[in-house]
Write a protein that holds these residues in place. Structure first.
Motif, mmCIF file in Angstrom:
data_model
loop_
_atom_site.group_PDB
_atom_site.id
_atom_site.type_symbol
_atom_site.label_atom_id
_atom_site.label_comp_id
_atom_site.label_asym_id
_atom_site.label_seq_id
_atom_site.Cartn_x
_atom_site.Cartn_y
_atom_site.Cartn_z
ATOM 1 N N GLY A 137 -4.125 32.665 4.331
ATOM 2 C CA GLY A 137 -3.025 31.852 3.843
ATOM 3 C C GLY A 137 -3.539 30.561 3.237
ATOM 4 O O GLY A 137 -4.736 30.263 3.282
ATOM 5 N N THR A 138 -2.614 29.793 2.684
ATOM 6 C CA THR A 138 -2.978 28.530 2.031
ATOM 7 C C THR A 138 -2.030 27.427 2.480
ATOM 8 O O THR A 138 -0.807 27.606 2.459
ATOM 9 C CB THR A 138 -2.921 28.657 0.503
ATOM 10 N N LEU A 139 -2.602 26.316 2.883
ATOM 11 C CA LEU A 139 -1.837 25.111 3.189
ATOM 12 C C LEU A 139 -2.074 24.104 2.069
ATOM 13 O O LEU A 139 -3.220 23.826 1.709
ATOM 14 C CB LEU A 139 -2.281 24.516 4.523
ATOM 15 N N CYS A 140 -1.000 23.581 1.512
ATOM 16 C CA CYS A 140 -1.110 22.646 0.392
ATOM 17 C C CYS A 140 -0.803 21.220 0.846
ATOM 18 O O CYS A 140 0.193 20.989 1.541
ATOM 19 C CB CYS A 140 -0.154 23.045 -0.729
ATOM 20 N N GLU A 141 -1.660 20.277 0.453
ATOM 21 C CA GLU A 141 -1.449 18.851 0.700
ATOM 22 C C GLU A 141 -1.238 18.160 -0.645
ATOM 23 O O GLU A 141 -2.024 18.365 -1.580
ATOM 24 C CB GLU A 141 -2.660 18.225 1.393
ATOM 25 N N ILE A 142 -0.221 17.334 -0.733
ATOM 26 C CA ILE A 142 0.069 16.602 -1.965
ATOM 27 C C ILE A 142 0.192 15.109 -1.642
ATOM 28 O O ILE A 142 0.925 14.730 -0.719
ATOM 29 C CB ILE A 142 1.375 17.095 -2.620
ATOM 30 N N TRP A 184 0.807 -1.212 0.000
ATOM 31 C CA TRP A 184 0.000 0.000 0.000
ATOM 32 C C TRP A 184 0.851 1.278 0.000
ATOM 33 O O TRP A 184 0.514 2.276 -0.631
ATOM 34 C CB TRP A 184 -0.959 0.013 1.203
ATOM 35 N N ASP A 185 1.997 1.241 0.709
ATOM 36 C CA ASP A 185 2.810 2.458 0.811
ATOM 37 C C ASP A 185 3.997 2.466 -0.154
ATOM 38 O O ASP A 185 4.816 3.379 -0.120
ATOM 39 C CB ASP A 185 3.311 2.645 2.237
ATOM 40 N N LYS A 186 4.069 1.450 -1.047
ATOM 41 C CA LYS A 186 5.160 1.435 -2.025
ATOM 42 C C LYS A 186 4.939 2.575 -3.025
ATOM 43 O O LYS A 186 3.856 2.711 -3.607
ATOM 44 C CB LYS A 186 5.208 0.102 -2.756
ATOM 45 N N ASN A 187 5.974 3.372 -3.234
ATOM 46 C CA ASN A 187 5.906 4.527 -4.147
ATOM 47 C C ASN A 187 4.750 5.465 -3.815
ATOM 48 O O ASN A 187 4.212 6.150 -4.696
ATOM 49 C CB ASN A 187 5.796 4.063 -5.601
ATOM 50 N N LEU A 188 4.365 5.469 -2.543
ATOM 51 C CA LEU A 188 3.354 6.416 -2.070
ATOM 52 C C LEU A 188 4.085 7.516 -1.296
ATOM 53 O O LEU A 188 4.833 7.236 -0.355
ATOM 54 C CB LEU A 188 2.341 5.716 -1.160
ATOM 55 N N SER A 189 3.891 8.729 -1.691
ATOM 56 C CA SER A 189 4.560 9.851 -1.022
ATOM 57 C C SER A 189 3.570 10.983 -0.792
ATOM 58 O O SER A 189 2.516 11.053 -1.435
ATOM 59 C CB SER A 189 5.748 10.351 -1.858
ATOM 60 N N GLY A 190 3.927 11.814 0.120
ATOM 61 C CA GLY A 190 3.067 12.945 0.437
ATOM 62 C C GLY A 190 3.879 14.118 0.955
ATOM 63 O O GLY A 190 5.029 13.970 1.376
ATOM 64 N N ASN A 191 3.275 15.272 0.931
ATOM 65 C CA ASN A 191 3.932 16.473 1.450
ATOM 66 C C ASN A 191 2.869 17.476 1.852
ATOM 67 O O ASN A 191 1.769 17.511 1.283
ATOM 68 C CB ASN A 191 4.856 17.080 0.382
ATOM 69 N N ILE A 192 3.212 18.259 2.854
ATOM 70 C CA ILE A 192 2.360 19.346 3.310
ATOM 71 C C ILE A 192 3.258 20.562 3.474
ATOM 72 O O ILE A 192 4.344 20.469 4.046
ATOM 73 C CB ILE A 192 1.661 19.008 4.643
ATOM 74 N N TYR A 193 2.806 21.704 2.964
ATOM 75 C CA TYR A 193 3.614 22.919 3.118
ATOM 76 C C TYR A 193 2.718 24.149 3.095
ATOM 77 O O TYR A 193 1.610 24.138 2.532
ATOM 78 C CB TYR A 193 4.669 23.015 2.010
ATOM 79 N N PHE A 194 3.209 25.201 3.748
ATOM 80 C CA PHE A 194 2.523 26.491 3.694
ATOM 81 C C PHE A 194 2.942 27.207 2.405
ATOM 82 O O PHE A 194 4.130 27.331 2.125
ATOM 83 C CB PHE A 194 2.882 27.357 4.901
ATOM 84 N N LYS A 195 1.974 27.685 1.661
ATOM 85 C CA LYS A 195 2.285 28.397 0.419
ATOM 86 C C LYS A 195 3.022 29.691 0.721
ATOM 87 O O LYS A 195 3.911 30.100 -0.017
ATOM 88 C CB LYS A 195 0.987 28.675 -0.348
ATOM 89 N N GLU A 196 2.638 30.358 1.801
ATOM 90 C CA GLU A 196 3.309 31.585 2.227
ATOM 91 C C GLU A 196 4.224 31.276 3.404
ATOM 92 O O GLU A 196 3.868 30.487 4.277
ATOM 93 C CB GLU A 196 2.297 32.658 2.644
#
Length: 373
Positions: A47-52, A26-38
């Motif tokens: 502001g904006t928070l981005c989830e990928i 399930w987690d093979k080649n599964l990635s994620g990231n969270i970051y503040f745009k500002e």
């Protein structure tokens, strides 16, 4: 009956196969990231928070949850799937196919000054039957600086006009000993160090050097965040940082050099805030960041203990702006330690009609600033 049994066996086999596949891959080649745009915001700014989430394999994931915790002072517009206590807990759900990338933008309002962190996030996966959860941890360590909003009010503007007119204008009339303009006759009020001995010997009368005037624009901003009285003043203490931001914005616009000191503790260094003198837009941003980093929850030294010696070192050409909601004995004693003629102004944030009893010399420097409600 036999058919039902066969169907059950097949279903069981399929369940265990998919369970094994999802548990392993399930987690093979599964990635994620969270970051503040500002990287920085000002109080009450959006502001904006981005989830990928990226699933770079063929196996689809019917449900992926992204869970994280941050401050409750970041108020998200879409609060569905969240919990608000002392912190803010968010739980976002994704359905992502094989080879798919999903980006989600979350809008929020930064309701309070400070530095806000998201240290980690959980990625939770399920199999096709949602019968087994697998958890992976994302180490994020991201932060957002929320700068104090510069204070503006009628009373504050009047105080700035008085400060700019009565004190700073006098600072433009100080002689610069390195700028020579000429020679004139000696006057009784001239000091001995101004006498030009060569010219005096030639003429037989005392002659003194005549200097040009220079602009000495050095302001020190002091913020007293002591809240040691019987009645606590958290709103006034927080407003002290807004008033400091208002002063910084004013001095920066005028091109004046200034420094910043406080007994408030920097959240990263654990030391009282201190920014040496400078001017310009970079210095303005540095001071705003220093104000954002003040952590009022941390124990701090008394104002007199932390900055008493610095305040007493009031050399010629300095002007001090002191911001303090604290009007207690030790602070007033510190104001009394100013030498006669030293220039300072005391900005006192208040939320009621209370006015401290002050000596005439201190009362002349006192400016009452009603805080924002």
């Amino acid at each position: 009956m036999t058919q039902i049994l066969v169907v059950g066996i097949i279903a069981g086999v399929l369940y265990f196969i998919q369970h094994h596949i999802y548990q392993k891959y399930w987690d093979k080649n599964l990635s994620g990231n969270i970051y503040f745009k500002e990287k920085e915001l000002v109080e009450n700014e959006k502001g904006t928070l981005c989830e990928i989430i990226v699933n770079d394999k063929k196996l689809p994931l019917p449900m992926v949850k992204v869970k994280f915790m941050t401050s409750k002072y970041l108020r998200f517009d879409n609060s569905r799937g969240t919990q608000n206590t002392d912190n803010y807990y968010r739980n976002d759900v994704f359905c992502i196919g094989g080879g798919e990338r999903i980006t989600r933008s979350l809008s929020f309002t930064a309701e309070k000054r400070g530095v806000f962190f998201i240290k980690e996030a959980e990625i939770v996966g399920n199999d096709l039957f949602f019968s087994n959860q697998q958890v992976d941890i994302l180490d994020l360590g991201i932060k957002l600086f929320v700068l104090p909003k510069p204070y503006v009010s009628k009373e504050f503007n009047l105080s700035l006009q008085w400060l700019n007119g009565e004190i700073l204008s006098r600072r433009h009339l100080l002689e610069d000993p390195f700028e020579f303009r000429g020679i004139r006759e000696y006057q009784p009020y001239d000091g001995m160090k101004s006498i030009n001995w060569k010219a005096s010997a030639k003429t037989g009368d005392f002659r003194v050097n005549l200097h040009d005037y220079t602009s000495i624009k050095y302001i020190r901003i002091f913020i007293n965040l002591d809240d040691t009285g019987v009645w606590k003043k958290p709103k006034c203490i927080e407003s002290s940082l807004n008033i400091a931001a208002g002063l910084i914005r004013n001095f920066a616009a005028l091109g004046i050099e200034y420094s910043l000191y406080s007994n408030g503790i920097d959240i990263f260094t654990g030391e009282p805030v201190a920014v040496s003198k400078n001017s310009g837009s970079y210095h303005e941003k540095e001071c705003f960041r220093a104000l954002a980093k003040v952590d009022l929850s941390k124990p701090m030294p008394s104002f007199s203990e932390a900055l008493g010696d610095t305040i007493r070192d009031n050399r010629s050409g300095l002007c001090d702006c002191i911001i303090s909601a604290n009007a207690y004995g030790d602070f007033l004693e510190l104001l009394d330690s100013y030498e006669n003629g030293a220039d300072y102004v005391w900005f006192c944030p208040v939320e009621d009609d209370e006015k401290p009893v002050l000596k005439p010399s201190v009362a002349a420097r006192y400016r009452r600033i009603p805080i924002w409600k």
